[in-house]
Motif scaffolding. Structure first.
Motif, PDB file in Angstrom:
ATOM      1  N   PHE A  68      28.753   0.397  12.207  1.00  0.00           N
ATOM      2  CA  PHE A  68      28.311   1.587  10.724  1.00  0.00           C
ATOM      3  C   PHE A  68      27.948  -0.677  10.335  1.00  0.00           C
ATOM      4  CE2 PHE A  68      29.117  -0.908   6.512  1.00  0.00           C
ATOM      5  CZ  PHE A  68      27.784  -0.820   5.871  1.00  0.00           C
ATOM      6  N   MET A  69      27.978  -1.348  11.850  1.00  0.00           N
ATOM      7  CA  MET A  69      27.512  -2.762  11.571  1.00  0.00           C
ATOM      8  C   MET A  69      25.810  -2.281  12.190  1.00  0.00           C
ATOM      9  SD  MET A  69      28.473  -4.520   9.113  1.00  0.00           S
ATOM     10  CE  MET A  69      29.224  -6.095   9.287  1.00  0.00           C
ATOM     11  N   MET A  70      25.948  -1.963  13.018  1.00  0.00           N
ATOM     12  CA  MET A  70      25.344  -1.263  14.517  1.00  0.00           C
ATOM     13  C   MET A  70      23.823  -0.484  13.592  1.00  0.00           C
ATOM     14  SD  MET A  70      24.873   0.712  18.078  1.00  0.00           S
ATOM     15  CE  MET A  70      25.266   1.501  17.464  1.00  0.00           C
ATOM     16  N   THR A  71      24.310   0.910  13.021  1.00  0.00           N
ATOM     17  CA  THR A  71      23.432   1.409  12.475  1.00  0.00           C
ATOM     18  C   THR A  71      23.305   1.266  10.971  1.00  0.00           C
ATOM     19  OG1 THR A  71      25.576   2.284  11.058  1.00  0.00           O
ATOM     20  CG2 THR A  71      24.810   3.403  13.383  1.00  0.00           C
ATOM     21  N   PHE A  72      23.748   0.432  10.104  1.00  0.00           N
ATOM     22  CA  PHE A  72      22.983  -0.596   9.159  1.00  0.00           C
ATOM     23  C   PHE A  72      21.900  -1.665   9.571  1.00  0.00           C
ATOM     24  CE2 PHE A  72      22.904  -3.887   6.030  1.00  0.00           C
ATOM     25  CZ  PHE A  72      22.864  -3.060   5.531  1.00  0.00           C
ATOM     26  N   CYS A  73      21.686  -2.162  10.293  1.00  0.00           N
ATOM     27  CA  CYS A  73      21.175  -3.167  11.076  1.00  0.00           C
ATOM     28  C   CYS A  73      19.719  -2.166  11.931  1.00  0.00           C
ATOM     29  CB  CYS A  73      21.868  -4.120  12.548  1.00  0.00           C
ATOM     30  SG  CYS A  73      22.891  -5.308  12.101  1.00  0.00           S
ATOM     31  N   ILE A  74      20.176  -1.057  12.321  1.00  0.00           N
ATOM     32  CA  ILE A  74      19.166  -0.655  12.965  1.00  0.00           C
ATOM     33  C   ILE A  74      18.598   0.072  11.514  1.00  0.00           C
ATOM     34  CG2 ILE A  74      18.180   1.866  13.943  1.00  0.00           C
ATOM     35  CD1 ILE A  74      20.738   1.219  16.426  1.00  0.00           C
ATOM     36  N   CYS A  75      18.814   0.887  10.634  1.00  0.00           N
ATOM     37  CA  CYS A  75      18.390   1.095   9.379  1.00  0.00           C
ATOM     38  C   CYS A  75      17.241   0.471   8.944  1.00  0.00           C
ATOM     39  CB  CYS A  75      19.454   1.673   8.652  1.00  0.00           C
ATOM     40  SG  CYS A  75      19.904   3.801   9.283  1.00  0.00           S
ATOM     41  N   LEU A  76      17.702  -0.722   8.589  1.00  0.00           N
ATOM     42  CA  LEU A  76      17.422  -1.588   7.896  1.00  0.00           C
ATOM     43  C   LEU A  76      16.353  -2.421   8.605  1.00  0.00           C
ATOM     44  CD1 LEU A  76      17.700  -3.529   5.191  1.00  0.00           C
ATOM     45  CD2 LEU A  76      19.125  -5.199   6.739  1.00  0.00           C
ATOM     46  N   PHE A  77      16.009  -2.494   9.661  1.00  0.00           N
ATOM     47  CA  PHE A  77      15.119  -2.551  10.055  1.00  0.00           C
ATOM     48  C   PHE A  77      13.946  -1.546  10.256  1.00  0.00           C
ATOM     49  CE2 PHE A  77      12.430  -2.234  14.761  1.00  0.00           C
ATOM     50  CZ  PHE A  77      12.508  -3.612  14.618  1.00  0.00           C
ATOM     51  N   ILE A  78      14.196  -0.389  10.294  1.00  0.00           N
ATOM     52  CA  ILE A  78      13.130   1.071  10.082  1.00  0.00           C
ATOM     53  C   ILE A  78      12.680   0.346   8.775  1.00  0.00           C
ATOM     54  CG2 ILE A  78      13.528   3.335  10.076  1.00  0.00           C
ATOM     55  CD1 ILE A  78      14.974   3.442  12.318  1.00  0.00           C
ATOM     56  N   VAL A  79      13.463   0.777   7.585  1.00  0.00           N
ATOM     57  CA  VAL A  79      13.348   0.352   6.711  1.00  0.00           C
ATOM     58  C   VAL A  79      12.018  -0.762   6.881  1.00  0.00           C
ATOM     59  CG1 VAL A  79      13.499   0.558   4.117  1.00  0.00           C
ATOM     60  CG2 VAL A  79      14.646   1.693   5.823  1.00  0.00           C
ATOM     61  N   LEU A  80      12.470  -1.547   6.953  1.00  0.00           N
ATOM     62  CA  LEU A  80      11.341  -2.688   6.650  1.00  0.00           C
ATOM     63  C   LEU A  80      10.103  -3.301   7.944  1.00  0.00           C
ATOM     64  CD1 LEU A  80      13.654  -6.208   7.092  1.00  0.00           C
ATOM     65  CD2 LEU A  80      13.051  -5.625   4.952  1.00  0.00           C
ATOM     66  N   MET A  81      10.207  -1.699   8.483  1.00  0.00           N
ATOM     67  CA  MET A  81       9.125  -1.602   9.498  1.00  0.00           C
ATOM     68  C   MET A  81       8.267  -0.935   8.448  1.00  0.00           C
ATOM     69  SD  MET A  81       8.573  -3.978  12.131  1.00  0.00           S
ATOM     70  CE  MET A  81       9.521  -4.896  11.245  1.00  0.00           C
ATOM     71  N   GLN A  82       8.336  -0.228   7.753  1.00  0.00           N
ATOM     72  CA  GLN A  82       7.873   1.006   7.249  1.00  0.00           C
ATOM     73  C   GLN A  82       7.282  -0.235   6.175  1.00  0.00           C
ATOM     74  OE1 GLN A  82      10.575   3.691   4.877  1.00  0.00           O
ATOM     75  NE2 GLN A  82       8.310   4.936   4.000  1.00  0.00           N
ATOM     76  N   PHE A  83       8.106  -0.913   5.754  1.00  0.00           N
ATOM     77  CA  PHE A  83       7.330  -2.405   4.458  1.00  0.00           C
ATOM     78  C   PHE A  83       5.977  -2.907   5.191  1.00  0.00           C
ATOM     79  CE2 PHE A  83       7.874  -6.436   2.727  1.00  0.00           C
ATOM     80  CZ  PHE A  83       7.140  -5.613   1.943  1.00  0.00           C
ATOM     81  N   LEU A  84       6.447  -2.834   6.047  1.00  0.00           N
ATOM     82  CA  LEU A  84       5.380  -3.668   6.811  1.00  0.00           C
ATOM     83  C   LEU A  84       4.362  -2.977   7.249  1.00  0.00           C
ATOM     84  CD1 LEU A  84       4.992  -6.540   8.415  1.00  0.00           C
ATOM     85  CD2 LEU A  84       5.753  -5.536  10.528  1.00  0.00           C
ATOM     86  N   TRP A  85       4.332  -1.199   7.212  1.00  0.00           N
ATOM     87  CA  TRP A  85       3.297  -0.946   8.002  1.00  0.00           C
ATOM     88  C   TRP A  85       2.322  -0.740   6.749  1.00  0.00           C
ATOM     89  CZ3 TRP A  85       0.612  -1.556  12.271  1.00  0.00           C
ATOM     90  CH2 TRP A  85       1.772  -1.523  13.531  1.00  0.00           C
ATOM     91  N   ARG A  86       2.573  -0.414   5.601  1.00  0.00           N
ATOM     92  CA  ARG A  86       2.658  -0.917   4.011  1.00  0.00           C
ATOM     93  C   ARG A  86       1.824  -1.351   3.576  1.00  0.00           C
ATOM     94  NH1 ARG A  86       7.261   2.113   0.449  1.00  0.00           N
ATOM     95  NH2 ARG A  86       5.494   1.371  -1.128  1.00  0.00           N
ATOM     96  N   PHE A  87       2.470  -2.659   4.155  1.00  0.00           N
ATOM     97  CA  PHE A  87       1.791  -4.110   2.985  1.00  0.00           C
ATOM     98  C   PHE A  87       1.215  -5.005   4.297  1.00  0.00           C
ATOM     99  CE2 PHE A  87       5.084  -2.388  -0.216  1.00  0.00           C
ATOM    100  CZ  PHE A  87       3.920  -2.650  -0.902  1.00  0.00           C
ATOM    101  N   ILE A  88       0.977  -4.787   5.309  1.00  0.00           N
ATOM    102  CA  ILE A  88      -0.061  -5.307   6.914  1.00  0.00           C
ATOM    103  C   ILE A  88      -1.218  -5.816   6.086  1.00  0.00           C
ATOM    104  CG2 ILE A  88      -0.911  -3.505   8.079  1.00  0.00           C
ATOM    105  CD1 ILE A  88       0.561  -6.544   9.514  1.00  0.00           C
ATOM    106  N   ASP A  89      -1.662  -4.738   5.781  1.00  0.00           N
ATOM    107  CA  ASP A  89      -3.445  -5.032   5.025  1.00  0.00           C
ATOM    108  C   ASP A  89      -3.167  -6.382   3.942  1.00  0.00           C
ATOM    109  OD1 ASP A  89      -4.605  -3.226   6.169  1.00  0.00           O
ATOM    110  OD2 ASP A  89      -4.226  -1.230   5.049  1.00  0.00           O
ATOM    111  N   ASP A  90      -2.673  -6.552   3.421  1.00  0.00           N
ATOM    112  CA  ASP A  90      -1.953  -7.606   2.340  1.00  0.00           C
ATOM    113  C   ASP A  90      -1.789  -9.120   2.713  1.00  0.00           C
ATOM    114  OD1 ASP A  90      -3.115  -5.617   0.861  1.00  0.00           O
ATOM    115  OD2 ASP A  90      -0.833  -5.463   0.352  1.00  0.00           O
ATOM    116  N   LEU A  91      -0.788  -8.647   4.069  1.00  0.00           N
ATOM    117  CA  LEU A  91      -0.312 -10.376   4.601  1.00  0.00           C
ATOM    118  C   LEU A  91      -1.876 -10.614   5.803  1.00  0.00           C
ATOM    119  CD1 LEU A  91       2.454  -8.507   4.776  1.00  0.00           C
ATOM    120  CD2 LEU A  91       1.586  -9.622   3.329  1.00  0.00           C
ATOM    121  N   VAL A  92      -2.225 -10.125   6.072  1.00  0.00           N
ATOM    122  CA  VAL A  92      -2.998 -10.360   7.460  1.00  0.00           C
ATOM    123  C   VAL A  92      -4.299 -11.268   6.586  1.00  0.00           C
ATOM    124  CG1 VAL A  92      -4.141  -9.568   9.491  1.00  0.00           C
ATOM    125  CG2 VAL A  92      -2.105  -8.482   9.203  1.00  0.00           C
TER     126      VAL A  92
END
Length: 157
Positions: free
Chosen positions: A58-82
């Motif tokens: 559970f801990m391993m899959t939670f970290c992986i799923c959270l990382f995947i969702v955060l990477m999706q967030f990063l790709w959506r808002f990369i233009d606003d941050l760079v």
């Protein structure tokens, strides 16, 4: 009375001590009490075994799923941050708050994946077959996970 009859009577008394009880020091317990106690200890060991297998997954899959969702967030808002000249601490704070808002998305996915992996591993090593053949139903084997998941759901939402 011959020796064979005496031997059979002594074996019968030893094999079925529920009438007399067994003396364990100061405790005198019947065979039924001992059987129920050992059965409950085995079930508690099974619960511990299931939780020990589930929690790391559970801990391993939670970290992986959270990382995947955060990477999706990063790709959506990369233009606003760079190119805005933001400091690392500001970007880290943004990721921290984004991670907190993404927990409700990652939690159900991680619970599903961890439980699928756990029961897949148990089935692959024939441990589910051993549980079923010893008389433990699938719902009884899943009981500690259901309780844990209910506690996680209440705590998270």
């Amino acid at each position: 009375m011959n020796h064979y009859v005496k031997w059979r009577l002594s074996i019968t008394r030893f094999a079925f001590p529920s009438e007399r009880g067994i003396d364990f020091g100061s405790n005198k317990r019947t065979f039924a009490e001992i059987f129920v106690t050992t059965r409950m200890l085995k079930i508690k060991k099974l619960y511990g075994f299931m939780l020990q297998g589930f929690l790391p997954l559970f801990m391993m899959t939670f970290c992986i799923c959270l990382f995947i969702v955060l990477m999706q967030f990063l790709w959506r808002f990369i233009d606003d941050l760079v190119g805005k000249g933001l400091e690392i601490s500001v970007i880290a704070e943004l990721f921290f708050y984004a991670a907190l808002t993404m927990v409700p998305l990652a939690l159900p996915l991680s619970i599903l994946l961890a439980s699928l992996m756990l029961f897949g591993n148990l089935g692959e090593r024939f441990e589910l077959t051993a549980m079923k053949s010893s008389g433990v139903s699938l719902l009884k084997a899943m009981r500690p996970l259901m309780v844990l998941i209910a506690l996680v759901a209440v705590g998270a939402f």
